[in-house]
Design an enzyme around this catalytic site. Sequence first.
Site, PDB file in Angstrom:
ATOM      1  N   CYS A  49       0.843  -1.117   0.031  1.00 63.26           N
ATOM      2  CA  CYS A  49       0.076   0.032   0.138  1.00 63.26           C
ATOM      3  C   CYS A  49       0.967   1.351   0.050  1.00 63.26           C
ATOM      4  CB  CYS A  49      -0.880   0.077   1.210  1.00 63.26           C
ATOM      5  SG  CYS A  49      -1.744   1.658   1.590  1.00 63.26           S
ATOM      6  N   HIS A  50       0.348   2.367  -0.660  1.00 63.37           N
ATOM      7  CA  HIS A  50       1.092   3.414  -0.364  1.00 63.37           C
ATOM      8  C   HIS A  50       1.527   4.019   1.122  1.00 63.37           C
ATOM      9  CE1 HIS A  50       0.550   3.567  -4.617  1.00 63.37           C
ATOM     10  NE2 HIS A  50       1.426   4.475  -4.845  1.00 63.37           N
ATOM     11  N   THR A  51       0.900   3.678   1.875  1.00 65.34           N
ATOM     12  CA  THR A  51       1.426   3.889   3.251  1.00 65.34           C
ATOM     13  C   THR A  51       2.715   3.340   3.623  1.00 65.34           C
ATOM     14  OG1 THR A  51      -0.948   4.146   3.835  1.00 65.34           O
ATOM     15  CG2 THR A  51       0.555   4.295   5.874  1.00 65.34           C
ATOM     16  N   HIS A  71       1.045  -4.125   5.714  1.00 68.96           N
ATOM     17  CA  HIS A  71      -0.320  -4.123   6.495  1.00 68.96           C
ATOM     18  C   HIS A  71      -1.395  -4.586   5.606  1.00 68.96           C
ATOM     19  CE1 HIS A  71      -0.120  -0.321   4.366  1.00 68.96           C
ATOM     20  NE2 HIS A  71      -1.622  -0.063   4.641  1.00 68.96           N
ATOM     21  N   GLU A  72      -1.216  -5.030   4.521  1.00 63.24           N
ATOM     22  CA  GLU A  72      -2.338  -5.317   3.592  1.00 63.24           C
ATOM     23  C   GLU A  72      -2.223  -6.951   3.243  1.00 63.24           C
ATOM     24  OE1 GLU A  72      -3.862  -2.263   0.964  1.00 63.24           O
ATOM     25  OE2 GLU A  72      -3.659  -3.856  -0.609  1.00 63.24           O
ATOM     26  N   CYS A 101     -11.281  -3.837  19.995  1.00 63.76           N
ATOM     27  CA  CYS A 101     -11.341  -4.811  21.183  1.00 63.76           C
ATOM     28  C   CYS A 101     -12.623  -5.078  21.650  1.00 63.76           C
ATOM     29  CB  CYS A 101     -10.443  -4.101  22.217  1.00 63.76           C
ATOM     30  SG  CYS A 101     -10.966  -2.438  23.307  1.00 63.76           S
ATOM     31  N   CYS A 104     -13.017  -1.008  24.818  1.00 62.22           N
ATOM     32  CA  CYS A 104     -12.361   0.427  25.361  1.00 62.22           C
ATOM     33  C   CYS A 104     -13.391   1.176  25.026  1.00 62.22           C
ATOM     34  CB  CYS A 104     -11.077   0.616  24.609  1.00 62.22           C
ATOM     35  SG  CYS A 104     -11.440   0.961  22.668  1.00 62.22           S
ATOM     36  N   CYS A 107     -14.193   1.859  21.440  1.00 59.65           N
ATOM     37  CA  CYS A 107     -14.979   0.744  20.749  1.00 59.65           C
ATOM     38  C   CYS A 107     -16.401   0.863  21.110  1.00 59.65           C
ATOM     39  CB  CYS A 107     -14.586  -0.649  21.084  1.00 59.65           C
ATOM     40  SG  CYS A 107     -12.913  -0.996  20.222  1.00 59.65           S
ATOM     41  N   CYS A 115      -9.711   2.214  17.761  1.00 56.49           N
ATOM     42  CA  CYS A 115      -9.836   1.426  19.153  1.00 56.49           C
ATOM     43  C   CYS A 115      -8.585   1.666  19.954  1.00 56.49           C
ATOM     44  CB  CYS A 115      -9.701  -0.034  18.863  1.00 56.49           C
ATOM     45  SG  CYS A 115      -9.269  -1.119  20.224  1.00 56.49           S
ATOM     46  N   ARG A 119      -2.989   0.899  20.501  1.00 53.10           N
ATOM     47  CA  ARG A 119      -2.512   1.665  19.677  1.00 53.10           C
ATOM     48  C   ARG A 119      -1.157   2.434  20.284  1.00 53.10           C
ATOM     49  NH1 ARG A 119      -0.344   4.063  16.781  1.00 53.10           N
ATOM     50  NH2 ARG A 119      -1.266   5.574  15.028  1.00 53.10           N
ATOM     51  N   CYS A 179      -6.805  -3.312   3.544  1.00 53.88           N
ATOM     52  CA  CYS A 179      -6.606  -1.799   3.675  1.00 53.88           C
ATOM     53  C   CYS A 179      -7.191  -1.076   2.572  1.00 53.88           C
ATOM     54  CB  CYS A 179      -5.095  -1.614   3.622  1.00 53.88           C
ATOM     55  SG  CYS A 179      -4.858   0.259   3.912  1.00 53.88           S
ATOM     56  N   ARG A 374      -2.485  -2.409  -7.455  1.00 50.73           N
ATOM     57  CA  ARG A 374      -1.828  -3.283  -6.376  1.00 50.73           C
ATOM     58  C   ARG A 374      -0.932  -4.397  -6.846  1.00 50.73           C
ATOM     59  NH1 ARG A 374      -2.782   0.353  -3.217  1.00 50.73           N
ATOM     60  NH2 ARG A 374      -3.653   0.267  -1.219  1.00 50.73           N
TER      61      ARG A 374
HETATM   62  N1  NAD Z   1      -6.803   6.816   5.771  1.00 52.21           N
HETATM   63  C1  NAD Z   1      -6.536   5.476   5.470  1.00 52.21           C
HETATM   64  O1  NAD Z   1      -6.950   4.687   6.418  1.00 52.21           O
HETATM   65  C2  NAD Z   1      -5.857   5.199   4.239  1.00 52.21           C
HETATM   66  C3  NAD Z   1      -5.855   3.786   3.842  1.00 52.21           C
HETATM   67  C4  NAD Z   1      -5.119   3.416   2.985  1.00 52.21           C
HETATM   68  C5  NAD Z   1      -4.430   4.296   2.126  1.00 52.21           C
HETATM   69  N2  NAD Z   1      -4.539   5.531   2.464  1.00 52.21           N
HETATM   70  C6  NAD Z   1      -3.749   6.651   1.978  1.00 52.21           C
HETATM   71  O2  NAD Z   1      -4.532   6.878   0.611  1.00 52.21           O
HETATM   72  C7  NAD Z   1      -3.784   7.674  -0.374  1.00 52.21           C
HETATM   73  C8  NAD Z   1      -3.973   6.888  -1.707  1.00 52.21           C
HETATM   74  O3  NAD Z   1      -3.472   5.507  -1.582  1.00 52.21           O
HETATM   75  P1  NAD Z   1      -3.299   4.862  -3.067  1.00 52.21           P
HETATM   76  O4  NAD Z   1      -2.947   3.539  -2.787  1.00 52.21           O
HETATM   77  O5  NAD Z   1      -4.759   4.819  -3.868  1.00 52.21           O
HETATM   78  O6  NAD Z   1      -2.363   5.761  -3.530  1.00 52.21           O
HETATM   79  P2  NAD Z   1      -1.863   5.726  -5.301  1.00 52.21           P
HETATM   80  O7  NAD Z   1      -0.564   6.631  -5.494  1.00 52.21           O
HETATM   81  O8  NAD Z   1      -2.294   4.569  -6.004  1.00 52.21           O
HETATM   82  O9  NAD Z   1      -3.039   6.874  -5.923  1.00 52.21           O
HETATM   83  C9  NAD Z   1      -2.686   8.215  -6.016  1.00 52.21           C
HETATM   84  C10 NAD Z   1      -3.312   8.703  -7.423  1.00 52.21           C
HETATM   85  O10 NAD Z   1      -3.411  10.238  -7.255  1.00 52.21           O
HETATM   86  C11 NAD Z   1      -2.829  10.761  -8.345  1.00 52.21           C
HETATM   87  N3  NAD Z   1      -2.190  11.918  -8.231  1.00 52.21           N
HETATM   88  C12 NAD Z   1      -1.104  12.326  -7.605  1.00 52.21           C
HETATM   89  N4  NAD Z   1      -1.065  13.851  -7.305  1.00 52.21           N
HETATM   90  C13 NAD Z   1      -2.111  14.354  -7.741  1.00 52.21           C
HETATM   91  C14 NAD Z   1      -2.575  15.309  -8.004  1.00 52.21           C
HETATM   92  N5  NAD Z   1      -1.857  16.781  -7.558  1.00 52.21           N
HETATM   93  N6  NAD Z   1      -3.734  15.800  -8.236  1.00 52.21           N
HETATM   94  C15 NAD Z   1      -4.680  14.729  -8.820  1.00 52.21           C
HETATM   95  N7  NAD Z   1      -4.291  13.249  -8.652  1.00 52.21           N
HETATM   96  C16 NAD Z   1      -2.978  13.202  -8.404  1.00 52.21           C
HETATM   97  C17 NAD Z   1      -1.969   9.662  -9.014  1.00 52.21           C
HETATM   98  O11 NAD Z   1      -1.655   9.894 -10.308  1.00 52.21           O
HETATM   99  C18 NAD Z   1      -2.443   8.385  -8.426  1.00 52.21           C
HETATM  100  O12 NAD Z   1      -3.456   7.914  -9.453  1.00 52.21           O
HETATM  101  C19 NAD Z   1      -2.376   7.485   0.031  1.00 52.21           C
HETATM  102  O13 NAD Z   1      -1.934   8.656   0.550  1.00 52.21           O
HETATM  103  C20 NAD Z   1      -2.274   6.381   1.148  1.00 52.21           C
HETATM  104  O14 NAD Z   1      -1.374   6.540   2.278  1.00 52.21           O
HETATM  105  C21 NAD Z   1      -5.203   5.926   3.352  1.00 52.21           C
HETATM  106  N1  AHE Z   2       1.879   7.077  11.557  1.00 49.69           N
HETATM  107  C1  AHE Z   2       1.189   8.036  10.385  1.00 49.69           C
HETATM  108  C2  AHE Z   2      -0.110   7.523  10.248  1.00 49.69           C
HETATM  109  C3  AHE Z   2      -0.974   7.481   9.069  1.00 49.69           C
HETATM  110  C4  AHE Z   2      -2.306   7.061   9.117  1.00 49.69           C
HETATM  111  O1  AHE Z   2      -3.219   7.902   9.300  1.00 49.69           O
HETATM  112  N2  AHE Z   2      -2.654   5.845   8.927  1.00 49.69           N
HETATM  113  C5  AHE Z   2      -4.131   5.542   8.600  1.00 49.69           C
HETATM  114  C6  AHE Z   2      -4.060   4.367   7.918  1.00 49.69           C
HETATM  115  S1  AHE Z   2      -3.198   4.407   6.323  1.00 49.69           S
HETATM  116  C7  AHE Z   2      -3.278   2.700   5.902  1.00 49.69           C
HETATM  117  O2  AHE Z   2      -2.755   2.702   4.731  1.00 49.69           O
HETATM  118  C8  AHE Z   2      -4.618   5.375  10.078  1.00 49.69           C
HETATM  119  O3  AHE Z   2      -5.551   4.274  10.094  1.00 49.69           O
HETATM  120  N3  AHE Z   2      -4.414   6.213  10.983  1.00 49.69           N
HETATM  121  C9  AHE Z   2      -5.391   5.942  12.313  1.00 49.69           C
HETATM  122  C10 AHE Z   2      -4.178   5.523  13.050  1.00 49.69           C
HETATM  123  O4  AHE Z   2      -3.121   5.317  12.794  1.00 49.69           O
HETATM  124  O5  AHE Z   2      -4.799   5.073  14.315  1.00 49.69           O
HETATM  125  C11 AHE Z   2       1.319   9.301  10.666  1.00 49.69           C
HETATM  126  O6  AHE Z   2       1.436   9.708  11.774  1.00 49.69           O
HETATM  127  O7  AHE Z   2       1.086  10.138   9.578  1.00 49.69           O
HETATM  128 ZN    ZN Z   3      -2.776   0.825   3.613  1.00 49.63          ZN
HETATM  129 ZN    ZN Z   4     -11.241  -0.817  21.535  1.00 45.16          ZN
END
Ligand code: NAD
Ligand code: AHE
Ligand code: ZN
Ligand code: ZN
Length: 381
Positions: A49-51, A71-72, A101, A104, A107, A115, A119, A179, A374
């Site tokens: 994943c990109h994270t 993580h995926e 859990c 907590c 939850c 949760c 954490r 994820c 992916r």
């Molecule tokens: N919040 C969460 O729980 C959670 C979970 C999973 C992933 N994420 C995050 O979500 C984001 C996306 O993940 P992904 O795996 O789909 O990433 P990815 O890199 O596959 O997709 C990102 C897309 O954004 C486009 N892009 C880049 N810059 C741009 C801009 N300025 N304007 C428009 N488009 C642009 C890219 O061309 C690409 O298609 C990442 O930051 C990842 O860390 C968050």
């Molecule tokens: N350590 C990072 C946290 C980044 C973040 O926000 N992670 C998401 C999941 S991304 C999955 O691809 C998330 O679940 N956040 C809530 C949590 O971490 O409890 C930072 O500090 O930037």
């Molecule tokens: Zn992820």
């Molecule tokens: Zn909990």
Amino acid sequence: MASSTQGQVITCKAAVAYEPNKPLVIEDVQVAPPQAGEVRVKILFTALCHTDHYTWSGKDPEGLFPCILGHEAAGIVESVGEGVTDVQPGDHVIPCYQAECKECKFCKSGKTNLCGKVRSATGVGVMMNDLKSRFSVNGKPIYHFMGTSTFSQYTVVHDVSVAKISPQAPLDKVCLLGCGVSTGLGAVWNTAKVEAGAIVAVFGLGTVGLAVAEGAKAAGASRIIGIDIDSKKFDVAKNFGVTEFVNPKDHEKPIQQVLIDITDGGVDYSFECIGNVSVMRAALECCHKGWGTSVIVGVAASGQEISTRPFQLVTGRVWKGTAFGGFKSRTHVPWLVEKYLNKEIKVDEYITHSMNLSNINEAFHLLHEGGCLRCVLAMEH
Ligand SMILES: NC(=O)c1ccc[n+]([C@@H]2O[C@H](COP(=O)([O-])OP(=O)(O)OC[C@H]3O[C@@H](n4cnc5c(N)ncnc54)[C@H](O)[C@@H]3O)[C@@H](O)[C@H]2O)c1
Ligand SMILES: N[C@@H](CCC(=O)N[C@@H](CSCO)C(=O)NCC(=O)O)C(=O)O
Ligand SMILES: [Zn+2]
Ligand SMILES: [Zn+2]
């Protein structure tokens, strides 16, 4: 049934990140047995994943090195520690970076999927029981990551961080439900609660953005506008429900104005799926006055901050964020797996590449190519 490795240290292959941005090293890693409340899982498949890339890049304030990222994933329980009753050896599972859990404050609130049980430990790369790592190389500890560390053939997770799934589900596919796909669907269904007829804008058409589009289509959105700087993304995005495509590079005007112009005042819902704070602002400001809601999904680097004129919020726009799409992990991951088995959600369609663990550095490079959604790694047992 007890496994022959129960209670013993397992030596297996894992990809260790020793330093930010330095190639991961495939090492023989020692994985200690699970302690009370812990589960040791044989990982069979993991996606990137990109994270993972974000933390590897050194921009994650919680990033610790050396560590085992990932993580995926999906796998099979090898053994469980004292007091673990919800899973047993042989169960098919998906590790969950967002624990559940069920006890907590978080939850029990009914207001969040976050949760609080483990954490504090997962944020510093250790296990809750003794605040130590279960991974080592030649006696030197290696940090855990997100409580999952799935770039290892065996990992140890907290029992509150593992979802038992149907044994019928193909693990090389449903690992994605750990994820990206779940996050995108949940951002629409749980966090924004998009309703039929809504106009939706999706910024970033990677796996997360495409899953947002898929979720919005299922919710009955009337228009799903995909925004990406890579025009090649549109062809594939149509298959996930995107009805219109806008490339900011084709316009002189700020992208929020372009969207306001083509939607009679703005969209009902927008989703930032990139991790770019300027785009987060645009995503908020393209929302309709009075009710438009913008959801931040993308993860932005350490030190980055969002901004807008408070007037944007005073005039009714709502700014939200989501972690794991608001899904309660142990409750909803098995439910998502059933939806996949019933062909109600896509998963296979997000897998563009398959490789082995030994090719993990190549897989990381692929993440930057527009054609990769992916990449699933087989752990080669
Ligand atoms: N919040 C969460 O729980 C959670 C979970 C999973 C992933 N994420 C995050 O979500 C984001 C996306 O993940 P992904 O795996 O789909 O990433 P990815 O890199 O596959 O997709 C990102 C897309 O954004 C486009 N892009 C880049 N810059 C741009 C801009 N300025 N304007 C428009 N488009 C642009 C890219 O061309 C690409 O298609 C990442 O930051 C990842 O860390 C968050
Ligand atoms: N350590 C990072 C946290 C980044 C973040 O926000 N992670 C998401 C999941 S991304 C999955 O691809 C998330 O679940 N956040 C809530 C949590 O971490 O409890 C930072 O500090 O930037
Ligand atoms: Zn992820
Ligand atoms: Zn909990």
